[in-house]
Structure formats: structure tokens, C-alpha cells
Motif scaffolding. Structure first.
Motif, PDB file in Angstrom:
ATOM      1  N   ILE A   5      -3.983 -10.066   4.715  1.00  0.00           N
ATOM      2  CA  ILE A   5      -3.699  -8.749   4.163  1.00  0.00           C
ATOM      3  C   ILE A   5      -4.404  -8.630   2.817  1.00  0.00           C
ATOM      4  O   ILE A   5      -4.174  -9.440   1.917  1.00  0.00           O
ATOM      5  CB  ILE A   5      -2.190  -8.514   4.007  1.00  0.00           C
ATOM      6  N   ILE A   6      -5.256  -7.633   2.703  1.00  0.00           N
ATOM      7  CA  ILE A   6      -5.968  -7.355   1.453  1.00  0.00           C
ATOM      8  C   ILE A   6      -5.181  -6.265   0.732  1.00  0.00           C
ATOM      9  O   ILE A   6      -4.923  -5.205   1.297  1.00  0.00           O
ATOM     10  CB  ILE A   6      -7.402  -6.854   1.725  1.00  0.00           C
ATOM     11  N   GLU A  13     -12.608  -2.715  -5.303  1.00  0.00           N
ATOM     12  CA  GLU A  13     -12.217  -4.121  -5.233  1.00  0.00           C
ATOM     13  C   GLU A  13     -11.795  -4.495  -3.813  1.00  0.00           C
ATOM     14  O   GLU A  13     -12.140  -5.571  -3.315  1.00  0.00           O
ATOM     15  CB  GLU A  13     -11.067  -4.404  -6.193  1.00  0.00           C
ATOM     16  N   ALA A  14     -11.060  -3.599  -3.162  1.00  0.00           N
ATOM     17  CA  ALA A  14     -10.627  -3.846  -1.788  1.00  0.00           C
ATOM     18  C   ALA A  14     -11.821  -3.886  -0.844  1.00  0.00           C
ATOM     19  O   ALA A  14     -11.890  -4.739   0.050  1.00  0.00           O
ATOM     20  CB  ALA A  14      -9.633  -2.778  -1.356  1.00  0.00           C
ATOM     21  N   GLU A  15     -12.768  -2.961  -1.027  1.00  0.00           N
ATOM     22  CA  GLU A  15     -13.966  -2.947  -0.179  1.00  0.00           C
ATOM     23  C   GLU A  15     -14.768  -4.237  -0.329  1.00  0.00           C
ATOM     24  O   GLU A  15     -15.263  -4.790   0.654  1.00  0.00           O
ATOM     25  CB  GLU A  15     -14.834  -1.742  -0.511  1.00  0.00           C
ATOM     26  N   LEU A  32      -8.866   0.190   5.825  1.00  0.00           N
ATOM     27  CA  LEU A  32      -8.517   0.368   4.419  1.00  0.00           C
ATOM     28  C   LEU A  32      -7.818   1.711   4.225  1.00  0.00           C
ATOM     29  O   LEU A  32      -8.347   2.757   4.570  1.00  0.00           O
ATOM     30  CB  LEU A  32      -9.781   0.303   3.556  1.00  0.00           C
ATOM     31  N   THR A  33      -6.600   1.663   3.697  1.00  0.00           N
ATOM     32  CA  THR A  33      -5.762   2.849   3.545  1.00  0.00           C
ATOM     33  C   THR A  33      -5.088   2.820   2.183  1.00  0.00           C
ATOM     34  O   THR A  33      -4.706   1.751   1.699  1.00  0.00           O
ATOM     35  CB  THR A  33      -4.675   2.883   4.643  1.00  0.00           C
ATOM     36  N   TRP A  61      -4.341  -0.022  -2.382  1.00  0.00           N
ATOM     37  CA  TRP A  61      -5.231   0.027  -1.221  1.00  0.00           C
ATOM     38  C   TRP A  61      -4.987  -1.218  -0.396  1.00  0.00           C
ATOM     39  O   TRP A  61      -4.988  -2.326  -0.925  1.00  0.00           O
ATOM     40  CB  TRP A  61      -6.688   0.086  -1.682  1.00  0.00           C
ATOM     41  N   MET A  62      -4.757  -1.028   0.919  1.00  0.00           N
ATOM     42  CA  MET A  62      -4.431  -2.157   1.778  1.00  0.00           C
ATOM     43  C   MET A  62      -5.253  -2.121   3.066  1.00  0.00           C
ATOM     44  O   MET A  62      -5.572  -1.044   3.570  1.00  0.00           O
ATOM     45  CB  MET A  62      -2.942  -2.158   2.141  1.00  0.00           C
TER      46      MET A  62
END
Length: 70
Positions: A5-6, A13-15, A32-33, A61-62
Motif C-alpha cells: 500500500i502506497i 511523491e505517490a507517483e 492512485l486515488t 493519496w493511496m
């Protein structure tokens, strides 16, 4: 196998984290949501009573990834 889980505060940063995991052999199972929540903040006045101080907003963002077998 356990999912990865990101969870990041900023989208870029999430990307970047997702790209790094995909290069290492993971696949995206949940895209990514952005998840957000709002609330109210209260403070205390000189008589020790709760007084409305304002609204607060937060977002995260997850994404969920899984390692590809084989």
C-alpha cells in the motif's frame, strides 16, 4: 502474498513510489486515488468553554500494488 500500500501526502511523491515499485516487478491492483476528510477544530476560551476555531482539511493519496509472481 501481502499487498503493498502506497500512502503519500503529495501526488508526485505517490507517483514516484509507484514507478519505483513497478520497475521492481509489481502490478497496480488499485489505482492512485485521493482520499480526503474534513473536520472542525475547537479551542477553549477564558471560561474554559469549547469555542469553534475553524475547519481543517486533510488529504492523502493511496494506491495498492502486488508483486508479480514468476
Amino acid at each position: 502474498m501481502q499487498d503493498i500500500i502506497i500512502r503519500r501526502a503529495r501526488k508526485y511523491e505517490a507517483e514516484k513510489a509507484i514507478q519505483d515499485h513497478v520497475k521492481r516487478g509489481c502490478e497496480i491492483i488499485f489505482p492512485l486515488t485521493e482520499f480526503s476528510k474534513q473536520g472542525k477544530t475547537f479551542d477553549r476560551d477564558s471560561y474554559n468553554r469549547h469555542v469553534f476555531a475553524g475547519h481543517n482539511y486533510s488529504s492523502v493519496w493511496m494506491a495498492k500494488l502486488r508483486r508479480v509472481e514468476g
